[in-house]
Motif scaffolding. Structure first.
Motif, PDB file in Angstrom:
ATOM      1  N   GLY A 204      67.042 103.756  39.145  1.00 28.49           N
ATOM      2  CA  GLY A 204      67.251 104.778  40.179  1.00 28.49           C
ATOM      3  C   GLY A 204      68.640 105.400  40.184  1.00 28.49           C
ATOM      4  O   GLY A 204      68.871 106.383  40.882  1.00 28.49           O
ATOM      5  N   GLY A 205      69.575 104.868  39.415  1.00 31.63           N
ATOM      6  CA  GLY A 205      70.904 105.482  39.362  1.00 31.63           C
ATOM      7  C   GLY A 205      71.969 104.474  38.978  1.00 31.63           C
ATOM      8  O   GLY A 205      71.680 103.289  38.794  1.00 31.63           O
ATOM      9  N   VAL A 213      77.130 103.250  47.739  1.00 31.78           N
ATOM     10  CA  VAL A 213      76.893 104.494  48.492  1.00 31.78           C
ATOM     11  C   VAL A 213      75.707 104.291  49.435  1.00 31.78           C
ATOM     12  O   VAL A 213      74.587 104.047  48.981  1.00 31.78           O
ATOM     13  N   PRO A 214      75.970 104.369  50.750  1.00 31.14           N
ATOM     14  CA  PRO A 214      74.867 104.157  51.686  1.00 31.14           C
ATOM     15  C   PRO A 214      73.708 105.109  51.392  1.00 31.14           C
ATOM     16  O   PRO A 214      73.920 106.306  51.173  1.00 31.14           O
ATOM     17  N   GLY A 215      72.517 104.549  51.309  1.00 35.58           N
ATOM     18  CA  GLY A 215      71.325 105.378  51.072  1.00 35.58           C
ATOM     19  C   GLY A 215      71.019 105.626  49.606  1.00 35.58           C
ATOM     20  O   GLY A 215      69.952 106.142  49.273  1.00 35.58           O
ATOM     21  N   LYS A 219      65.788 101.086  48.746  1.00 32.91           N
ATOM     22  CA  LYS A 219      65.438  99.905  49.543  1.00 32.91           C
ATOM     23  C   LYS A 219      66.644  98.970  49.526  1.00 32.91           C
ATOM     24  O   LYS A 219      67.375  98.900  48.539  1.00 32.91           O
ATOM     25  N   GLU A 220      66.771  98.224  50.631  1.00 32.43           N
ATOM     26  CA  GLU A 220      67.925  97.339  50.792  1.00 32.43           C
ATOM     27  C   GLU A 220      68.012  96.296  49.666  1.00 32.43           C
ATOM     28  O   GLU A 220      69.099  95.943  49.210  1.00 32.43           O
ATOM     29  N   TYR A 221      66.845  95.826  49.210  1.00 37.00           N
ATOM     30  CA  TYR A 221      66.892  94.765  48.198  1.00 37.00           C
ATOM     31  C   TYR A 221      67.567  95.251  46.913  1.00 37.00           C
ATOM     32  O   TYR A 221      68.225  94.475  46.215  1.00 37.00           O
ATOM     33  N   LEU A 222      67.444  96.557  46.625  1.00 36.77           N
ATOM     34  CA  LEU A 222      68.066  97.084  45.403  1.00 36.77           C
ATOM     35  C   LEU A 222      69.591  97.119  45.540  1.00 36.77           C
ATOM     36  O   LEU A 222      70.315  96.854  44.581  1.00 36.77           O
ATOM     37  N   GLN A 223      70.052  97.419  46.751  1.00 39.42           N
ATOM     38  CA  GLN A 223      71.502  97.403  46.988  1.00 39.42           C
ATOM     39  C   GLN A 223      72.029  95.981  46.777  1.00 39.42           C
ATOM     40  O   GLN A 223      73.042  95.766  46.118  1.00 39.42           O
TER      41      GLN A 223
END
Ligand code: NAP
Length: 309
Positions: A204-205, A213-215, A219-223
Motif C-alpha cells: 500500500g505504500g 503518517v496518520p491515515g 487499517k491500524e494493524y498495518l501501521q
C-alpha cells in the motif's frame, strides 16, 4: 496425496513477468482519464502482465482505450473470476471480456465463495465445469485466490488431490507486511513447491509513511506491522522500499511474480527498475519477516472477520 516432486511444478507459471502491473489505481476517477491511459500504455510498452477485474471502478475502460491504441501489444491478463455459482462465474468472464474486446483470458483467478467454494474444497462438480471452460480456451489457466479465512478451501482441495491439474498455483497478499495464506496452507505450498503470485508489492505504500503518517495505513494493524518491519528494512541498507519489496517476494522460490499498482509513471518506473535483475534478500532478513508473518497469522489474520483486513 504426497507432495509432487518439485521439478514437476517448476514449469508452471514460469512465463509470468516477475512484476505484474496491478490496475486498481486505473479506476481512480480523481485522476484524468488520459493520464491513466498513458500509464497503462507505459506498462504495455514494458511488456509485463496485467492484473485486473471488472470491479476496479472504470479500470476496464481505461484498459480498453489503451489496448485499442495498439492491439498487437495487449498484455497477458490475470482476471478475478467468481463467486458463488458456476452461472455467475461464466457471467463474470463475459463482464471482463466484453469491455476489453477480448475473446479469451490467459489466467483466471478463482475467487470462490458459497456453494462454489464448498464444491471446490470437496472435489465437486465445479471441476468438470472449470475443465470445460479451460478446454474451450476461454480461460487458459487458473490460480486460486487465498485469504486467511478462505485458506481452508485451497488446503482441502490440495490435500484431497482435487485441484492438481486444474490449478497452476495460488495468489494472495504476500509482501513484508502481509502473508494472507494460513500457516498451514503456506507450509503445504512450500513443501509441495506450489507456484505463488504475490499481491500488493509495497503493501500500500512506503513503510515509513505507513508507520508515521496518520491515515496512510488503511487499517491500524498495518501501521503496527510497519513499526516492526521498518527497522528490518533500514538494516538491509536498501534505499528503495519497492526494491526491498520486490526482492522480498522473489526471495521465495515458489513466487513467480509480484503484483503492484500505481497510477504514476515515476512509480511504475521504480517497480520496473526493481524487477530488473532481481536478487533475493539476505536469508536472515527473509527469516525474520517470515517469523513475523507466522506470528501475525496466528495472532490476528486467522481470527479476523472475513474481509475485515
Ligand atoms: N483480491 C485481489 O484480487 C486483490 C486485492 C488487492 C490487490 N490486488 C491486485 O494487486 C494490485 C496491487 O495492490 P494494491 O494497490 O492494493 O497494493 P500496492 O501495489 O502494494 O500499493 C499501491 C499503492 O502504493 C502506491 N505506490 C506504488 N508505488 C509507489 C512508490 N514507488 N512510491 C510511493 N507510493 C507508491 C500507489 O500510489 P500511486 O498510484 O500514487 O503510485 C498505491 O496507492 C492491485 O492493483 C490489484 O491488481 C488484488
Amino acid at each position: 496425496m504426497p507432495p509432487l516432486p518439485s521439478t514437476q511444478n517448476a514449469a508452471l507459471l514460469s512465463d509470468l513477468s516477475s512484476y505484474i502491473y496491478g490496475t486498481t489505481r486505473l479506476g481512480d476517477e480523481q485522476i484524468p482519464f488520459g493520464d491513466r491511459v498513458k500509464v497503462a500504455g507505459m506498462a504495455m510498452d514494458a511488456g509485463v502482465w496485467f492484473h485486473t477485474s471488472h470491479t476496479y471502478g472504470d479500470a476496464l475502460n481505461v484498459l480498453r482505450t489503451a489496448f485499442d491504441q495498439d492491439r498487437a501489444r495487449v498484455p497477458k491478463l490475470i482476471v478475478k473470476l467468481g463467486w458463488t455459482s458456476i452461472e455467475e462465474f461464466k457471467n463474470v468472464i463475459q463482464q471482463n471480456l466484453e469491455p476489453l474486446g477480448l475473446d479469451s483470458l490467459e489466467l483466471g483467478q478463482l475467487c470462490l465463495g458459497g456453494q462454489l467454494a464448498e464444491e471446490f474444497a470437496n472435489g465437486g462438480t465445479c471441476y468438470k465445469e472449470f475443465e470445460q471452460i479451460k478446454s474451450t480456451g476461454l480461460v487458459k489457466r487458473f490460480v486460486v485466490e487465498v485469504f486467511p479465512w478462505t485458506s481452508w478451501i485451497a488446503l482441502k482441495a490440495l490435500r484431497g488431490g482435487y485441484s492438481a491439474g486444474l490449478v497452476d498455483g495460488y495468489i494472495f497478499y504476500l509482501n513484508p507486511l502481509q502473508r494472507f495464506a494460513s500457516n498451514e496452507l503456506w507450509n503445504e505450498i512450500v513443501s509441495r513447491n506450489e507456484p505463488v503470485i504475490a499481491m500488493r508489492t509495497v503493501a500500500g505504500g512506503p513503510v515509513h509513511q505507513l508507520r508515521d503518517v496518520p491515515g496512510a495505513a488503511w487499517k491500524e494493524y498495518l501501521q503496527k506491522r510497519a513499526v516492526e518491519v521498518a527497522p528490518v528494512f533500514e538494516r538491509s541498507g536498501i534505499s528503495s522500499w519497492p526494491e526491498f519489496c520486490v526482492r522480498f517476494a522473489h526471495s521465495f522460490p515458489q513466487v513467480r511474480a509480484t503484483v503492484g499498482a500505481t497510477a504514476r509513471p515515476e512509480n511504475l518506473q521504480e517497480f520496473l527498475r526493481a524487477a530488473d535483475n532481481i536478487r533475493p534478500l539476505p536469508q536472515e532478513i527473509v527469516r525474520e519477516i517470515t517469523r513475523l508473518h507466522g506470528r501475525w497469522s496466528d495472532e490476528l489474520d486467522m481470527k479476523a472477520e472475513p474481509w475485515s483486513m
